[in-house]
Motif scaffolding. Sequence first.
Motif, mmCIF file in Angstrom:
data_model
loop_
_atom_site.group_PDB
_atom_site.id
_atom_site.type_symbol
_atom_site.label_atom_id
_atom_site.label_comp_id
_atom_site.label_asym_id
_atom_site.label_seq_id
_atom_site.Cartn_x
_atom_site.Cartn_y
_atom_site.Cartn_z
ATOM 1 N N VAL A 1 0.822 -1.210 0.000
ATOM 2 C CA VAL A 1 0.000 0.000 0.000
ATOM 3 C C VAL A 1 0.859 1.265 0.000
ATOM 4 C CG1 VAL A 1 -1.650 1.356 1.362
ATOM 5 C CG2 VAL A 1 -2.029 -1.096 0.998
ATOM 6 N N SER B 1 -3.105 0.632 -6.735
ATOM 7 C CA SER B 1 -3.617 1.199 -5.483
ATOM 8 C C SER B 1 -5.075 0.810 -5.272
ATOM 9 C CB SER B 1 -3.472 2.723 -5.493
ATOM 10 O OG SER B 1 -2.105 3.099 -5.519
ATOM 11 N N ARG B 2 -5.859 0.849 -6.327
ATOM 12 C CA ARG B 2 -7.266 0.435 -6.205
ATOM 13 C C ARG B 2 -7.364 -1.062 -5.916
ATOM 14 N NH1 ARG B 2 -7.818 4.569 -10.170
ATOM 15 N NH2 ARG B 2 -7.410 3.106 -11.866
ATOM 16 N N THR C 1 -6.581 -1.604 -2.284
ATOM 17 C CA THR C 1 -7.694 -1.139 -1.454
ATOM 18 C C THR C 1 -8.837 -2.146 -1.474
ATOM 19 O OG1 THR C 1 -7.051 1.143 -1.945
ATOM 20 C CG2 THR C 1 -9.226 0.811 -0.975
ATOM 21 N N HIS D 1 -1.927 1.402 8.067
ATOM 22 C CA HIS D 1 -2.692 1.738 6.864
ATOM 23 C C HIS D 1 -3.408 3.075 6.945
ATOM 24 C CE1 HIS D 1 -2.290 -2.605 5.979
ATOM 25 N NE2 HIS D 1 -2.490 -2.236 4.731
ATOM 26 N N LEU E 1 -4.785 5.563 3.797
ATOM 27 C CA LEU E 1 -6.172 5.450 3.349
ATOM 28 C C LEU E 1 -6.967 6.710 3.631
ATOM 29 C CD1 LEU E 1 -7.260 3.020 1.784
ATOM 30 C CD2 LEU E 1 -5.241 2.453 3.092
ATOM 31 N N ALA F 1 -6.508 8.710 0.556
ATOM 32 C CA ALA F 1 -6.565 7.823 -0.607
ATOM 33 C C ALA F 1 -6.663 8.578 -1.924
ATOM 34 C CB ALA F 1 -7.751 6.861 -0.465
ATOM 35 N N LEU G 1 -12.592 6.682 -1.961
ATOM 36 C CA LEU G 1 -13.001 5.860 -0.826
ATOM 37 C C LEU G 1 -14.473 5.478 -0.879
ATOM 38 C CD1 LEU G 1 -11.344 6.844 2.565
ATOM 39 C CD2 LEU G 1 -10.931 4.881 1.084
ATOM 40 N N VAL H 1 -13.874 0.159 3.903
ATOM 41 C CA VAL H 1 -12.638 0.892 4.190
ATOM 42 C C VAL H 1 -12.970 2.304 4.655
ATOM 43 C CG1 VAL H 1 -10.500 1.821 3.225
ATOM 44 C CG2 VAL H 1 -11.260 -0.482 2.593
#
Length: 202
Positions: free
Chosen positions: A107, A135-136, A139, A164, A168, A171, A178, A184
């Motif tokens: 991440v 990255s997606r 997530t 994390h 996040l 993000a 998000l 998340v």
Amino acid sequence: MIDVYFAPTPNGIKIPIALEELGVPYRLIPVNLAANEQKRPEFLKINPNGRIPAIVDPQGADGQPVSVFESGAILLYLAEKFGGLLPAPPRERIRALEYLFFQVGGVGPMFGQAGWFARQPEKIAVGIERYQGESRRLTAVLEARLREAPWLAGESFSIADIAHFGWLRSAGYAGVKLEDFPAVQAWVERIAQRPAVKRALG
């Protein structure tokens, strides 16, 4: 009193959050990244990689000062020394360590590269697509985990969640929306409301 060499980055905020959660006194020593203070010889003695965060604990295991660099190593050091943020049940402990290393190996680097490429004057489409896509994907892994458990380790808030959180909560820097990851998003909001986190973020 633990000295924390700090800048308010996703990696930097991990350590004050952990120390606030553990109830351990600390002193923030700001490091001006724009002025390259992290590359000065006195800092390189603490962290030869020239990055924040880093800590100096005046009471190491042998009673002598010890420095620790790399945010994951610092989190693990603090959890083990002060007896918190790392679940005792073996399965939860394993999950906490898995997701801790998932953050430091996946991440963090992918989000960081996604943001860097997206902000360059010369847009390199393959770099942006590669790192934002990764990255997606990462997530989505967290989304699946947080749909089955309240915290990344399971029932216990841990260093995995702290590791994390900084990434996040930001993000969008990596091109991640998000709202596309409701579990998340709810987890980020729960962490942000913890008293220790509010204290750490000031």
